[in-house]
Design an enzyme around this catalytic site. Structure first.
Site, PDB file in Angstrom:
ATOM      1  N   TRP A 197      -4.444 -16.275  -1.501  1.00 13.40           N
ATOM      2  CA  TRP A 197      -5.053 -14.930  -1.480  1.00 13.40           C
ATOM      3  C   TRP A 197      -5.538 -14.701  -2.900  1.00 13.40           C
ATOM      4  CZ3 TRP A 197      -4.121 -10.019  -3.642  1.00 13.40           C
ATOM      5  CH2 TRP A 197      -4.728  -8.952  -2.974  1.00 13.40           C
ATOM      6  N   ARG A 255       0.495 -13.245   6.050  1.00 15.25           N
ATOM      7  CA  ARG A 255       0.585 -12.701   4.702  1.00 15.25           C
ATOM      8  C   ARG A 255      -0.797 -12.394   4.130  1.00 15.25           C
ATOM      9  NH1 ARG A 255       5.580 -14.227   2.031  1.00 15.25           N
ATOM     10  NH2 ARG A 255       4.529 -14.448   0.045  1.00 15.25           N
ATOM     11  N   CYS A 257      -0.233 -15.104  -1.376  1.00 15.07           N
ATOM     12  CA  CYS A 257      -0.198 -16.548  -1.158  1.00 15.07           C
ATOM     13  C   CYS A 257       1.070 -16.963  -0.429  1.00 15.07           C
ATOM     14  CB  CYS A 257      -0.227 -17.271  -2.501  1.00 15.07           C
ATOM     15  SG  CYS A 257      -1.619 -16.805  -3.511  1.00 15.07           S
ATOM     16  N   LYS A 284      -3.618   3.707   8.624  1.00 15.75           N
ATOM     17  CA  LYS A 284      -3.650   2.700   9.692  1.00 15.75           C
ATOM     18  C   LYS A 284      -5.079   2.470  10.161  1.00 15.75           C
ATOM     19  CE  LYS A 284      -0.832   1.209   9.424  1.00 15.75           C
ATOM     20  NZ  LYS A 284       0.263   0.897   8.661  1.00 15.75           N
ATOM     21  N   LYS A 310       0.170  -9.201   3.125  1.00 12.77           N
ATOM     22  CA  LYS A 310       1.357  -8.579   3.710  1.00 12.77           C
ATOM     23  C   LYS A 310       2.355  -8.131   2.646  1.00 12.77           C
ATOM     24  CE  LYS A 310       4.113  -7.248   6.972  1.00 12.77           C
ATOM     25  NZ  LYS A 310       3.777  -5.920   7.540  1.00 12.77           N
ATOM     26  N   GLU A 332      -7.343   0.768   7.331  1.00 18.36           N
ATOM     27  CA  GLU A 332      -7.067  -0.606   6.907  1.00 18.36           C
ATOM     28  C   GLU A 332      -7.410  -1.631   7.975  1.00 18.36           C
ATOM     29  OE1 GLU A 332      -2.973  -1.506   5.908  1.00 18.36           O
ATOM     30  OE2 GLU A 332      -2.230  -0.212   7.493  1.00 18.36           O
ATOM     31  N   HIS A 361     -11.200  23.750   0.553  1.00 18.87           N
ATOM     32  CA  HIS A 361     -11.411  23.774  -0.901  1.00 18.87           C
ATOM     33  C   HIS A 361     -12.382  22.681  -1.335  1.00 18.87           C
ATOM     34  CE1 HIS A 361      -8.442  26.885  -1.539  1.00 18.87           C
ATOM     35  NE2 HIS A 361      -7.698  26.269  -0.624  1.00 18.87           N
ATOM     36  N   GLU A 398      -0.157   8.453   7.077  1.00 19.04           N
ATOM     37  CA  GLU A 398       0.059   7.102   7.595  1.00 19.04           C
ATOM     38  C   GLU A 398      -0.966   6.781   8.689  1.00 19.04           C
ATOM     39  OE1 GLU A 398       1.447   4.568   6.722  1.00 19.04           O
ATOM     40  OE2 GLU A 398       1.680   3.313   8.500  1.00 19.04           O
ATOM     41  N   ASN A 452       2.652 -19.310  -5.958  1.00 22.04           N
ATOM     42  CA  ASN A 452       2.548 -17.915  -5.532  1.00 22.04           C
ATOM     43  C   ASN A 452       2.977 -17.062  -6.720  1.00 22.04           C
ATOM     44  OD1 ASN A 452       2.535 -15.500  -4.201  1.00 22.04           O
ATOM     45  ND2 ASN A 452       4.381 -15.891  -2.991  1.00 22.04           N
ATOM     46  N   GLY A 453       2.162 -16.075  -7.078  1.00 18.99           N
ATOM     47  CA  GLY A 453       2.498 -15.217  -8.222  1.00 18.99           C
ATOM     48  C   GLY A 453       1.303 -15.087  -9.141  1.00 18.99           C
TER      49      GLY A 453
HETATM   50  C1  F6R Z   1       0.082  -0.771   5.229  1.00 23.86           C
HETATM   51  C2  F6R Z   1       1.097  -1.597   4.590  1.00 23.86           C
HETATM   52  C3  F6R Z   1       1.297  -1.463   3.136  1.00 23.86           C
HETATM   53  C4  F6R Z   1       2.779  -1.621   2.769  1.00 23.86           C
HETATM   54  C5  F6R Z   1       2.934  -1.648   1.240  1.00 23.86           C
HETATM   55  C6  F6R Z   1       4.385  -1.760   0.832  1.00 23.86           C
HETATM   56  O1  F6R Z   1       0.029  -1.003   6.596  1.00 23.86           O
HETATM   57  O2  F6R Z   1       1.738  -2.396   5.231  1.00 23.86           O
HETATM   58  O3  F6R Z   1       0.785  -0.267   2.653  1.00 23.86           O
HETATM   59  O4  F6R Z   1       3.498  -0.569   3.327  1.00 23.86           O
HETATM   60  O5  F6R Z   1       2.222  -2.738   0.733  1.00 23.86           O
HETATM   61  O6  F6R Z   1       4.951  -2.940   1.276  1.00 23.86           O
HETATM   62  P1  F6R Z   1       6.514  -3.116   1.360  1.00 23.86           P
HETATM   63  O7  F6R Z   1       7.017  -2.147   2.390  1.00 23.86           O
HETATM   64  O8  F6R Z   1       6.725  -4.536   1.757  1.00 23.86           O
HETATM   65  O9  F6R Z   1       7.070  -2.792   0.001  1.00 23.86           O
END
Ligand code: F6R
Length: 578
Positions: free
Chosen positions: A72, A27, A2, A455, A573, A458, A474, A451, A96-97
C-alpha cells in the site's frame, strides 16, 4: 496497509504464499510480489494491481522457502518497480511500516557506491542491512543493531543469499509467526496463516527470528520463548462464507456477535467507570465515532465528564489530566499508529489506561493497563461495521454495569433481524447517482450520523458530510437544493422537535429526506420521503440498531455504483503509519 507473508517448510511455498496474500487483501494494497528460493537462487516476481495478476505470471515449480508482500504505497507511486520484495546485494526483503530517516540513509549508502531502482524507503533498509552485513559478517549481529540505525517502524521478512532460512525482525509494526505441521509461516495478520494453521506466536519489538526447520527467537542477543496462542474461530469465519462481500457478511454477523458479547461480559468483572472524575477517549475514524457514542452514554447516565479526541490530534495537544483521569483507547486492529502514540503519551503521564480492542494481544491490548475485547472475530472488509457496533455496545455494557444492570441488554439480536432483511435497494436507487449526501442529527444521533456519513463516502465515493442538525443553517444549508439527500437519525425523544424543525428547513428547500427513527413519526409524514423504523428499547441499545440500516444502505449504494466494496480505493484496513 502492507501485508507480509512467509513460509518455510516441507510443502511448496508458492501456493501457500499466494493464498496468504489473498487473505491479506482486505488490508488494502496496490501491488504485490513474491521472492522464492530455488536451487540456492532467490527469484523475485512482482506486479502492479491484483494478486491474480501476480499469480498468472508466477513460474510453475517448487520452492520450500518464500516471502511475499502486498504493498500500500507510502513512498513512491504504486507501480511494479516500487512493489516489494526489494533486493540489494545479498539481501532480499519485504517490509511493512515507514522508515523516517531513509533520505539520510540513502545519501549515506550512495556515498558508499550503492545505487537504487525504486523510490521506496524499503529498498534503503535492504541496502543498510546489506552494507552492515558485509562488515559484521553475521546477519544476527546486523539485525540486532538495526534499531540503532533505522528510525521509524518496520516488520521485515528477509532472505539472505546463501542461507536457507528466513529472518524476521520487527519494531512498531505487527508480525506473527505461524506454526504449521510441517514448517513455519510469518505474517502481518492471522488470516494469512489460517489456511495452514491456527497456532501462532506474536513477536514483540526488537525480536529477531531465525526460521529454518526450527524457530529461534532472540531479543537483545538472548534466546527467548514467546507464548504460543491459538486462534479459536474457524478458518471459514475469516472467509466470505458465500456472501458477495466481507462487508455484507460482517454486517450479518452483528446480531450474533452483539448477543455473544453481552453474554461474555455478563458475569465478568469489568472496569468501574465511576471511580474516575473524567474520561478521555482517544481513537481514529470509526473508532472515534464509537468513542463519541460512549461519551454521550457515560455523561448522560454516569455524569462523568468525557472528552473524545482524534488520536492524530491528541498526541500533539496539551494534556489536562489528574490522578482520577481514565484514558480509553478504542481500536479494532489495536495497531493504529496514532492511537498507540496517544496511549504511550497517557502512560508517560501515569494515567490509568483501558483499551477497547478487537485483535487479541495486539499492541494496544498489550500496552493498556486493562483491556476489554469486543470479540468481533476477524474483520476483513476495510470499512468497519461489526467492530464499530461492538465498540458502541462495549460502552453500553460498561455504563449498564455501573447502573447495576438497570437496562436489559439481552437478546438485542431479535430487534436486528428485520433490519437485515429490509429492502434497502429501493432507497439506494434514489441515492446512488447523487453527488452529495448530507447527514444530520443531534447529540448521540449526531455521533451515529457521523459514522453513517463516513460509511457512505468511504465505500461509494459519494461526497458526504455530517452536521449537528442545528448547525446546518449557519452556512451549509446554502448547499441544499431540490432533491439533495439529507439523512437523519432520531432516537432521542427529548430533542425530537428540534431535529424535526431542522428537517423542515431542508424539506422547505426541496431536499429528499430519509429518517432512521425509534420514534413514531406518522404525524410528520409530509416531512420525510422514506423512513426506516428501529424498535424503541433504550438509549444503550438503540445506537446499535440505528447504525445497522445505514451500514446496509451504504453497502447497497456502493453496490449500485459498482465500487470495490471490501477494498475501497486509497484505504487500508490497519493504519500502522502516522
Ligand atoms: C472506517 C474505518 C476506519 C477505522 C480507523 C481506526 O470504516 O474502518 O476509520 O475505524 O482507521 O482503526 P482501528 O479501529 O483499527 O484503530
Amino acid at each position: 496497509m502492507c501485508g507480509i507473508i512467509g513460509y518455510i517448510g516441507k510443502k511448496n511455498s508458492i501456493p501457500i504464499i499466494i493464498e496468504g496474500l489473498k487473505n491479506l487483501e482486505y488490508r488494502g494494497y496496490d501491488s504485490s510480489g513474491i521472492a522464492y528460493l530455488k536451487d540456492n537462487k532467490v527469484s523475485i516476481v512482482k506486479e502492479e494491481g491484483k494478486i491474480s495478476k501476480l499469480e498468472s505470471i508466477l513460474p510453475k515449480g517448487i520452492s520450500n522457502i518464500a516471502i511475499g508482500h502486498t504493498r500500500w504505497a507510502t513512498h513512491g507511486a504504486p507501480n511494479k518497480i516500487n512493489a516489494h520484495p526489494h533486493k540489494v546485494g545479498k539481501i532480499t526483503l519485504v517490509h511493512n511500516g515507514i522508515i523516517e530517516n531513509y533520505q539520510e540513509l540513502k545519501k549515506f549508502l550512495m556515498e558508499k557506491g550503492y545505487t537504487f531502482k525504486s523510490d521506496t524507503d524499503t529498498e534503503i533498509v535492504a541496502g543498510i542491512i546489506d552494507y552492515y552485513y558485509a562488515l559484521d559478517e553475521d546477519i544476527h549481529v546486523t539485525l540486532s543493531h538495526l534499531k540503532d540505525i533505522v528510525k521509524g517502524s518496520y516488520a521485515l521478512a528477509i532472505l539472505v543469499d546463501g542461507i536457507d532460512k528466513i529472518y524476521a525482525v520487527k519494531y512498531k509494526s505487527p508480525l506473527i509467526i505461524g506454526i504449521t505441521k510441517d514448517g513455519y509461516m510469518l505474517a502481518s495478520d492471522i488470516p494469512a496463516i489460517l489456511s495452514e494453521t491456527n497456532k501462532y506466536i506474536i513477536l514483540e519489538d526488537n525480536d529477531i527470528c531465525e526460521i529454518s526447520d526450527t524457530l529461534n527467537i532472540f531479543n537483545n542477543y538472548k534466546k527467548i520463548k514467546r507464548e504460543e496462542l491459538e486462534y479459536l474461530d474457524s478458518y471459514d469465519s475469516a472467509l466470505k462464507n458465500g456472501y458477495a462481500h466481507y462487508m455484507l457478511k460482517e454486517i450479518n454477523e452483528e446480531p450474533f456477535l452483539v448477543d455473544r458479547l453481552v453474554g461474555l461480559l455478563d458475569k465478568e468483572k469489568t472496569i468501574n467507570l465511576k471511580k474516575y472524575s473524567n474520561i478521555e477517549i482517544v481513537a481514529c475514524g470509526s473508532a472515534y465515532h464509537a468513542g463519541l457514542v460512549g461519551k454521550y452514554l457515560i455523561e448522560k447516565y454516569l455524569n462523568i465528564k468525557t472528552d473524545v479526541y482524534i488520536a492524530s490530534e491528541y498526541r500533539y495537544s496539551k494534556m489536562f489530566y489528574n490522578k482520577k483521569t481514565l484514558f480509553i483507547s478504542v481500536s479494532q486492529s489495536g495497531e493504529t499508529a496514532d492511537t498507540i502514540a496517544s496511549l504511550n503519551l497517557a502512560k508517560e503521564h501515569g494515567i490509568h489506561t483501558l483499551g477497547i480492542v478487537n485483535t487479541v494481544k495486539s499492541t494496544i491490548a498489550r500496552l493498556s493497563d486493562e483491556v476489554l475485547y469486543i470479540n468481533a472475530g476477524i474483520e476483513c472488509a476495510v470499512a468497519t461495521t461489526k467492530a464499530y457496533s461492538l465498540q458502541c455496545l462495549m460502552f453500553a455494557i460498561l455504563v449498564n454495569k455501573c447502573l447495576k444492570k438497570k437496562y436489559n441488554l439481552n437478546n438485542i439480536s431479535k430487534h436486528m433481524e428485520s433490519l437485515l432483511t429490509f429492502d434497502y435497494k429501493k432507497i439506494a436507487n434514489k441515492l446512488y447517482k447523487k453527488e452529495d449526501i448530507f447527514f444530520i442529527g443531534r447529540q448521540i444521533d449526531y455521533a451515529l450520523t457521523m459514522e453513517a456519513s463516513l460509511k457512505i463516502k468511504e465505500i461509494s465515493y459519494i461526497h458526504s458530510e455530517c452536521y449537528a442538525a442545528g448547525e446546518l443553517k449557519h452556512g451549509t444549508i446554502s448547499l441544499i437544493e431540490k432533491d439533495t439527500p439529507v439523512i437523519s437519525i432520531i432516537t432521542d425523544n427529548n430533542i425530537l422537535d428540534k431535529t424535526i424543525s431542522n428537517l423542515k428547513e431542508v424539506k422547505a428547500r426541496g431536499a429528499y429526506v430519509l429518517i432512521v427513527s425509534s420514534i413514531n413519526l406518522d404525524k410528520y409524514d409530509d416531512l420525510y420521503d422514506d423512513v426506516i423504523y428501529i424498535d424503541k428499547i433504550n438509549d444503550l441499545v438503540e445506537p446499535i440498531l440505528a447504525i445497522l440500516p445505514l451500514q446496509l444502505l451504504a453497502y447497497n449504494v456502493a453496490l449500485l455504483r459498482g465500487c470495490d466494496i471490501d477494498k475501497p480505493r486509497n484505504l487500508a484496513k490497519s493504519v500502522t503509519v502516522e
